[in-house]
Each structure stands twice: as C-alpha cells, then as structure tokens.
Design a protein around this motif. Structure first.
Motif, PDB file in Angstrom:
ATOM      1  N   GLU A 147      48.673   0.331  -2.274  1.00 43.72           N
ATOM      2  CA  GLU A 147      48.338   1.047  -1.044  1.00 43.72           C
ATOM      3  C   GLU A 147      46.817   1.039  -0.850  1.00 43.72           C
ATOM      4  OE1 GLU A 147      50.376   1.828   1.081  1.00 43.72           O
ATOM      5  OE2 GLU A 147      52.285   2.358   0.157  1.00 43.72           O
ATOM      6  N   PRO A 148      46.335   1.130   0.393  1.00 45.23           N
ATOM      7  CA  PRO A 148      47.083   1.290   1.648  1.00 45.23           C
ATOM      8  C   PRO A 148      47.567  -0.015   2.277  1.00 45.23           C
ATOM      9  CG  PRO A 148      44.752   1.390   2.110  1.00 45.23           C
ATOM     10  CD  PRO A 148      44.865   1.251   0.614  1.00 45.23           C
ATOM     11  N   SER A 149      47.256  -1.161   1.637  1.00 52.42           N
ATOM     12  CA  SER A 149      47.658  -2.448   2.195  1.00 52.42           C
ATOM     13  C   SER A 149      49.175  -2.547   2.355  1.00 52.42           C
ATOM     14  CB  SER A 149      47.152  -3.573   1.290  1.00 52.42           C
ATOM     15  OG  SER A 149      47.649  -4.825   1.706  1.00 52.42           O
ATOM     16  N   ARG A 150      49.911  -1.987   1.393  1.00 52.89           N
ATOM     17  CA  ARG A 150      51.378  -2.066   1.484  1.00 52.89           C
ATOM     18  C   ARG A 150      51.877  -1.403   2.756  1.00 52.89           C
ATOM     19  NH1 ARG A 150      53.525   0.927  -3.239  1.00 52.89           N
ATOM     20  NH2 ARG A 150      52.947  -0.991  -4.346  1.00 52.89           N
ATOM     21  N   ALA A 151      51.437  -0.177   3.020  1.00 54.50           N
ATOM     22  CA  ALA A 151      51.891   0.529   4.215  1.00 54.50           C
ATOM     23  C   ALA A 151      51.445  -0.195   5.477  1.00 54.50           C
ATOM     24  CB  ALA A 151      51.361   1.963   4.206  1.00 54.50           C
ATOM     25  N   ALA A 152      50.225  -0.747   5.464  1.00 53.72           N
ATOM     26  CA  ALA A 152      49.727  -1.461   6.635  1.00 53.72           C
ATOM     27  C   ALA A 152      50.537  -2.722   6.898  1.00 53.72           C
ATOM     28  CB  ALA A 152      48.258  -1.798   6.446  1.00 53.72           C
ATOM     29  N   THR A 153      50.882  -3.454   5.833  1.00 55.83           N
ATOM     30  CA  THR A 153      51.680  -4.671   5.991  1.00 55.83           C
ATOM     31  C   THR A 153      53.048  -4.351   6.571  1.00 55.83           C
ATOM     32  OG1 THR A 153      50.534  -5.727   4.136  1.00 55.83           O
ATOM     33  CG2 THR A 153      52.667  -6.637   4.762  1.00 55.83           C
ATOM     34  N   LEU A 154      53.695  -3.325   6.033  1.00 58.44           N
ATOM     35  CA  LEU A 154      55.017  -2.946   6.525  1.00 58.44           C
ATOM     36  C   LEU A 154      54.936  -2.389   7.945  1.00 58.44           C
ATOM     37  CD1 LEU A 154      56.513  -1.384   3.277  1.00 58.44           C
ATOM     38  CD2 LEU A 154      57.046  -3.617   4.286  1.00 58.44           C
TER      39      LEU A 154
END
Length: 339
Positions: A147-154
């Motif tokens: 995170e926060p890349s995971r939430a942004a990608t999704l």
C-alpha cells in the motif's frame, strides 16, 4: 473546445534506473563500467508502445533526486507523457543492477529499500477520467505488493470497469512479497508464503481485467496452474477475455474466451540480455491490439519485438521501431520458405 484525444496506452507501476554492466560473462563484483538506462516494467512497456507510434503515458513516482530528474527527461525523450510521474521526498529513486551471462542467465539486483517511490502511488492523485478514457490501461502485479499502490491499482481497475482493453501484466517478483530470489524458471518453486500473500490481490485484479499476460511462475501465482493450457483457461475462468502465456524457448500461447487458440514459436535471435524482452513484447502486444490485428499476427509481431530487445544490452533504449520488427519478421518468413 474539443476534448483532448485519449491516450492509446496508459501504464501504471514500476520505474527506476537500470545500471547494466558493459561487460558480459563477468560477475557484478568484477564489473568496472556500467551503462545508465530508464528501467522498470511499466515504464518500459510505455516506451515500447511509443516507439511503435502510440500515444503513451505513465503513472508512477520517483525520488526527488537527480536520478528522478533523469527518468523524467528519458521518458520525454522517448515520447512518453510523464505528467503523472511525481516525486516522493522520503524515498530515493530505485536502482537495478544485473549480470549478463548469455543466453539465459541474467540475475537481477533490486535496490528498492526502505521503499520504492512507485509504491507510493495514491488513489486520490489518480486522473480517473484519463484512466477511463485511454484505449488500453496496463497495470502490473508489482503494483499490488504494498500500500498505497495496491489500493490505487485496484481503484484504477474498478474505475475502468473493463472499458476498452485492460491488461494485467502478472509481473511476479517474489522478493517484493517477502519471498527469495527471482522468477523460478520452469518447474521451480517460487515460495508458498509469497504466493499465498499475492494470490488474493491477483484474483481481485483479474476480476477487472480483459487481458492477462504472464509466464508459468506468474500464472501459478494468479491461478495455481503452471501448465500453459490449464493456466490460460484458469485465467479465462478468473474473468479475462484473452490469456497470453509466455513460454520462453517454447514460444507463446494465447487463448481467447471465444475458443480461439494460437501458439507461436519463439523468434530466433542471438541473445545478449533477455531482461527487456517481456516489456517489448508487452508494448508490441498493445500495438497489435490497438490495430485490430488477428491474434496470430499480433503474437508474432510481439515475439519479434521481444527478440530484438533480447539481442541488445538495454531495455528502454533498445525498444525497436516498426521497420525493425517488420524486417525481422520478413527475414524469419524467408527462412521458413527456404529449403
């Protein structure tokens, strides 16, 4: 006033500086000279598409440092829009080293600690109108690892809602998920704990994806299947329309939801550095999808683009122009016709 023209391709994910040895067959401890190049899978795919004439942009982040400045200039020089590549004050721009032992041994050494800036992509900073409008959105498995890349990608995938073409590059790097080493190779083990950590996030991304691209290790993380045909159908069951399974020296397999199945042999080439081949393949795959080509033509073109980069030292700077790909394909076709 007319609306701005949508991008052909927006990629989202990893960027960094590749410092590659200018000597082959020499361990890193003995290398004396290096070349500096733009690197990172998402950045490389955007460059590959731009080299083929496509309007491409990247969503990523760099350090607020001279290497970050270099990456911005390199993206612009390659014709990739860098408006969504922003600085992070707290973390340095990542470096990646490799060793060159052709034809098939290219160990990678990632310097991404304490954290890579490209994992600091935030949902609130996304231009979701552009994400929805682009003809192809390309995201990567590495973007899901923290995170926060995971939430942004999704969030980008959810906002996209399968408009146009949405590609998930399975991009499995075990060390980013707490595992050891790199891709395992056919029949190897990538580490059950790292796979288990990644799998639910890969499954969430696949639900929003129209095209999935990966090798045997990456397919195993996403679906639990390694055998190419089983993996392709498992990706289709997970929600995609087109599954592309890269098989290394055995070529490429693609299966469409309509039942179309295409297998393409590898393009013969003398390998110098195989590390950028997959990214060249990805950019050329996008080019073929955008052109509306038949699946076999698209795969042959992408395979040839990947082969050309494998014959060169760099990744980004090695991405081929259309004439180079077409010349290699023409030469391969002539060789097939010769007795």
């Amino acid at each position: 006033m007319s609306e701005p023209r949508p991008y052909d391709l927006i990629t989202m994910g990893r960027i960094g500086v590749d410092l590659y040895p200018l000597q082959t067959g020499v361990p890193l401890s003995r290398v004396e000279t290096f070349g500096k190049f733009l690197g990172g899978s998402a950045a490389n795919v955007a460059v590959a598409a731009a080299r083929l004439g496509r309007r491409a942009a990247l969503i990523s982040r760099t350090g607020a440092d001279p290497f970050g400045d270099y990456l911005h200039q390199a993206l612009r020089d390659f014709g990739v829009d860098d408006r969504w590549v922003t600085p992070v004050a707290d973390y340095p721009t990542p470096l990646t080293f490799c060793e060159l032992f052709p034809p098939d041994d290219f160990p990678l050494y990632f310097y991404r600690r304490p954290k890579a800036p490209d994992l600091e992509i935030r949902t609130a900073e996304l231009d979701l109108d552009a994400v929805r409008a682009t003809r192809i959105l390309w995201v990567t498995g590495t973007g899901l690892c923290e995170e926060p890349s995971r939430a942004a990608t999704l969030a980008a995938l959810a906002a996209r809602a399968k408009r146009g073409t949405t590609v998930f590059d399975l991009d499995w790097r075990p060390m980013f998920w707490g595992g050891e080493g790199g891709a395992s190779g056919a029949g190897g083990a990538t580490g059950p704990a790292a796979r288990a950590a990644a799998h639910p996030h890969y499954a969430a991304a696949l639900a929003h994806t129209t095209v999935a691209v990966g090798n045997a290790d990456e397919c195993e993380v996403a679906t639990g299947e390694r055998e190419p045909h089983a993996a392709a159908w498992a990706l289709l069951d997970a929600g995609v329309e087109l599954a592309v399974v890269k098989r290394g020296p055995e070529g490429v397999l693609a299966v469409h939801r309509d039942g179309t199945t295409v297998e393409v042999p590898p393009t013969a080439i003398d390998v110098l550095n195989g590390l950028g081949a997959g990214d060249a393949f990805g950019g050329a795959l996008c080019h073929g999808l955008l052109a509306g080509w038949e699946l076999e033509r698209t795969l042959r073109y992408a395979s040839a683009a990947g082969a050309l980069v494998a014959s060169r030292l760099a990744c980004s700077a090695a991405m081929p122009a259309p004439g180079e790909v077409e010349a290699l394909l023409a030469g391969a076709a002539e060789g097939e016709r010769s007795p």
